[in-house]
Design a protein around this motif. Structure first.
Motif, PDB file in Angstrom:
ATOM      1  N   ILE A   1      48.866  36.200  51.269  1.00 28.85           N
ATOM      2  CA  ILE A   1      48.247  37.230  52.105  1.00 28.85           C
ATOM      3  C   ILE A   1      48.247  38.552  51.355  1.00 28.85           C
ATOM      4  O   ILE A   1      49.306  39.087  51.012  1.00 28.85           O
ATOM      5  CB  ILE A   1      48.990  37.360  53.447  1.00 28.85           C
ATOM      6  N   TYR A   2      47.045  39.090  51.107  1.00 27.08           N
ATOM      7  CA  TYR A   2      46.859  40.307  50.319  1.00 27.08           C
ATOM      8  C   TYR A   2      46.030  41.336  51.080  1.00 27.08           C
ATOM      9  O   TYR A   2      44.802  41.331  50.997  1.00 27.08           O
ATOM     10  CB  TYR A   2      46.146  39.981  49.006  1.00 27.08           C
ATOM     11  N   PRO A   3      46.670  42.250  51.793  1.00 24.37           N
ATOM     12  CA  PRO A   3      45.902  43.357  52.372  1.00 24.37           C
ATOM     13  C   PRO A   3      45.109  44.142  51.327  1.00 24.37           C
ATOM     14  O   PRO A   3      44.048  44.694  51.645  1.00 24.37           O
ATOM     15  CB  PRO A   3      46.990  44.227  53.012  1.00 24.37           C
ATOM     16  N   TYR A   4      45.600  44.175  50.084  1.00 26.02           N
ATOM     17  CA  TYR A   4      44.877  44.906  49.044  1.00 26.02           C
ATOM     18  C   TYR A   4      43.441  44.426  48.919  1.00 26.02           C
ATOM     19  O   TYR A   4      42.512  45.235  48.838  1.00 26.02           O
ATOM     20  CB  TYR A   4      45.571  44.779  47.678  1.00 26.02           C
ATOM     21  N   PHE A   5      43.232  43.115  48.879  1.00 26.45           N
ATOM     22  CA  PHE A   5      41.882  42.601  48.660  1.00 26.45           C
ATOM     23  C   PHE A   5      40.992  42.838  49.877  1.00 26.45           C
ATOM     24  O   PHE A   5      39.790  43.085  49.736  1.00 26.45           O
ATOM     25  CB  PHE A   5      41.931  41.125  48.283  1.00 26.45           C
ATOM     26  N   SER A   6      41.581  42.780  51.075  1.00 27.26           N
ATOM     27  CA  SER A   6      40.787  43.112  52.262  1.00 27.26           C
ATOM     28  C   SER A   6      40.386  44.582  52.234  1.00 27.26           C
ATOM     29  O   SER A   6      39.236  44.929  52.541  1.00 27.26           O
ATOM     30  CB  SER A   6      41.598  42.810  53.527  1.00 27.26           C
ATOM     31  N   TYR A   7      41.315  45.444  51.860  1.00 32.53           N
ATOM     32  CA  TYR A   7      41.019  46.869  51.791  1.00 32.53           C
ATOM     33  C   TYR A   7      40.016  47.186  50.696  1.00 32.53           C
ATOM     34  O   TYR A   7      39.010  47.884  50.933  1.00 32.53           O
ATOM     35  CB  TYR A   7      42.316  47.649  51.567  1.00 32.53           C
ATOM     36  N   SER A   8      40.232  46.685  49.493  1.00 30.87           N
ATOM     37  CA  SER A   8      39.334  47.016  48.384  1.00 30.87           C
ATOM     38  C   SER A   8      37.937  46.451  48.607  1.00 30.87           C
ATOM     39  O   SER A   8      36.964  46.986  48.085  1.00 30.87           O
ATOM     40  CB  SER A   8      39.904  46.502  47.058  1.00 30.87           C
ATOM     41  N   GLY A   9      37.827  45.398  49.417  1.00 28.25           N
ATOM     42  CA  GLY A   9      36.521  44.836  49.717  1.00 28.25           C
ATOM     43  C   GLY A   9      35.783  45.562  50.828  1.00 28.25           C
ATOM     44  O   GLY A   9      34.565  45.378  50.976  1.00 28.25           O
ATOM     45  N   ASP A  10      36.491  46.384  51.600  1.00 29.42           N
ATOM     46  CA  ASP A  10      35.858  47.085  52.724  1.00 29.42           C
ATOM     47  C   ASP A  10      36.575  48.403  53.002  1.00 29.42           C
ATOM     48  O   ASP A  10      37.127  48.617  54.083  1.00 29.42           O
ATOM     49  CB  ASP A  10      35.881  46.199  53.972  1.00 29.42           C
ATOM     50  N   PRO A  11      36.589  49.329  52.017  1.00 27.24           N
ATOM     51  CA  PRO A  11      37.324  50.578  52.215  1.00 27.24           C
ATOM     52  C   PRO A  11      36.683  51.506  53.239  1.00 27.24           C
ATOM     53  O   PRO A  11      37.309  52.495  53.649  1.00 27.24           O
ATOM     54  CB  PRO A  11      37.321  51.206  50.818  1.00 27.24           C
ATOM     55  N   THR A  12      35.454  51.212  53.662  1.00 25.92           N
ATOM     56  CA  THR A  12      34.816  52.031  54.697  1.00 25.92           C
ATOM     57  C   THR A  12      35.463  51.783  56.054  1.00 25.92           C
ATOM     58  O   THR A  12      35.725  52.725  56.815  1.00 25.92           O
ATOM     59  CB  THR A  12      33.312  51.725  54.770  1.00 25.92           C
TER      60      THR A  12
END
Length: 328
Positions: A166-177
């Protein structure tokens, strides 16, 4: 382990011990690493490479694998066998062999009376979920239900947890808006998402609860989850900075002492990715997940000890090498 400047297995074990790191994950049965672990009392997640899944669907081959890599090391503290990592039918992975390989390895372990002492599971990617927002609507993708549902049934039957990366980083970097850095890194001062009676102040909890809901929808009401990878890169990509890596990892270590809004009774067994920066990985981002530089110096100070069971894992996979650190 995917670097040309990393310390030897005995040196890595010494580094674990000097930092009070009490758990390790490796992605294949690397013999020098298993030898170095003898007598260390470091708990181990031992990985079965995806390339071995088909052969281990044969019971006799699975028994030989367990004999060579588990029974031959009675003084290594095996915690879980992770049968495959991030197997996804949509990627052409050998998903049809995962369950039979798990069953055969479990039976081999049971033949020595070690069932209940060594869990047999598999590590899934969060991308197996087709819906994760809001968390109460978490569900697996339609094209993976025939793959994952029988695995969940097996894990419930054998009382082993599901492993999940589980990587919040990749969710964030994919949708920083739509996702803020504060929400992704445990620094939001207030609730960000309200989902019925559940309130979320960080993305990690929301992702994990979405997975719990998906598992429950597949019949796994009693099934636990071990977060077998989580981390943040310090370079090579969007929002990949040393400060952000330290913020995420240090907050994660503190946070997993508790549970999630849906399952508040923690702690959450969590493995922090990775042990070292690895210069042979690609793309560039993947080189920078380490907690330590290759010379053994820490990139920043994390408290793995202080009376708690903060743990680290080194990881080794012939196709995808990673490493991590675990909490709890």
């Amino acid at each position: 382990m995917q670097g040309n400047n990393l310390p030897s297995p005995p040196q890595v074990i010494s580094l674990y011990q000097s930092n009070n790191i009490n758990s390790m994950r490796i992605y294949n049965p690397d013999q020098p690493t298993l030898q170095a672990l003898r007598g260390s009392n470091i708990q181990l997640i031992l990985g079965v490479p995806n390339s071995d899944l088909q052969s281990l669907s044969d019971p006799s081959t699975a028994l030989s694998w367990v004999q060579n890599n588990v029974f031959n090391f009675p003084d290594v503290s095996f915690r879980y066998i992770a049968v495959g990592n991030e197997v996804d039918p949509a990627n052409g992975d050998p998903s049809q062999f995962v369950l039979s390989a798990m069953q055969n390895i479990y039976n081999a372990i049971s033949s020595a009376g070690l069932q209940g002492q060594i869990g047999v599971s598999t590590a899934i990617a969060f991308s197996l979920l087709g819906q994760s927002f809001p968390p109460s609507q978490g569900s697996f993708r339609g094209d993976v239900t025939q793959y994952i549902d029988p695995i969940i049934g097996f894990l419930v039957q054998t009382n082993s947890p599901l492993l999940a990366n589980i990587y919040p980083y990749f969710s964030y970097s994919g949708d920083p808006t739509d996702i803020s850095l504060e929400y992704a890194s445990f620094t939001s001062p207030s609730v960000v998402v309200t989902d019925g009676p559940y309130e979320y102040q960080n993305l990690f909890d929301a992702m994990l609860d979405a997975l719990y809901v998906a598992i429950e929808g597949a019949g796994g009401w009693s099934l636990g989850v071990v977060v077998s990878e989580s981390g943040w890169p310090s370079d090579g990509g969007f929002a990949a900075t040393l400060d952000n890596e330290f913020t995420y990892n240090s907050n994660l270590i503190q946070h997993v002492n508790g549970g999630t809004p849906r399952r508040p009774n923690g702690p959450i067994e969590t493995y922090l990715f990775a042990m070292f920066d690895e210069n042979n990985k690609s793309p560039e981002l993947e080189k920078h997940f380490g907690q330590f530089y290759p010379d053994g110096q820490p990139k920043f100070q994390l408290n793995f000890g202080a009376g708690r069971a903060w743990d680290v894992y080194a990881q080794n996979n012939t196709s995808v090498y990673r490493e991590s650190i675990s909490s709890v």
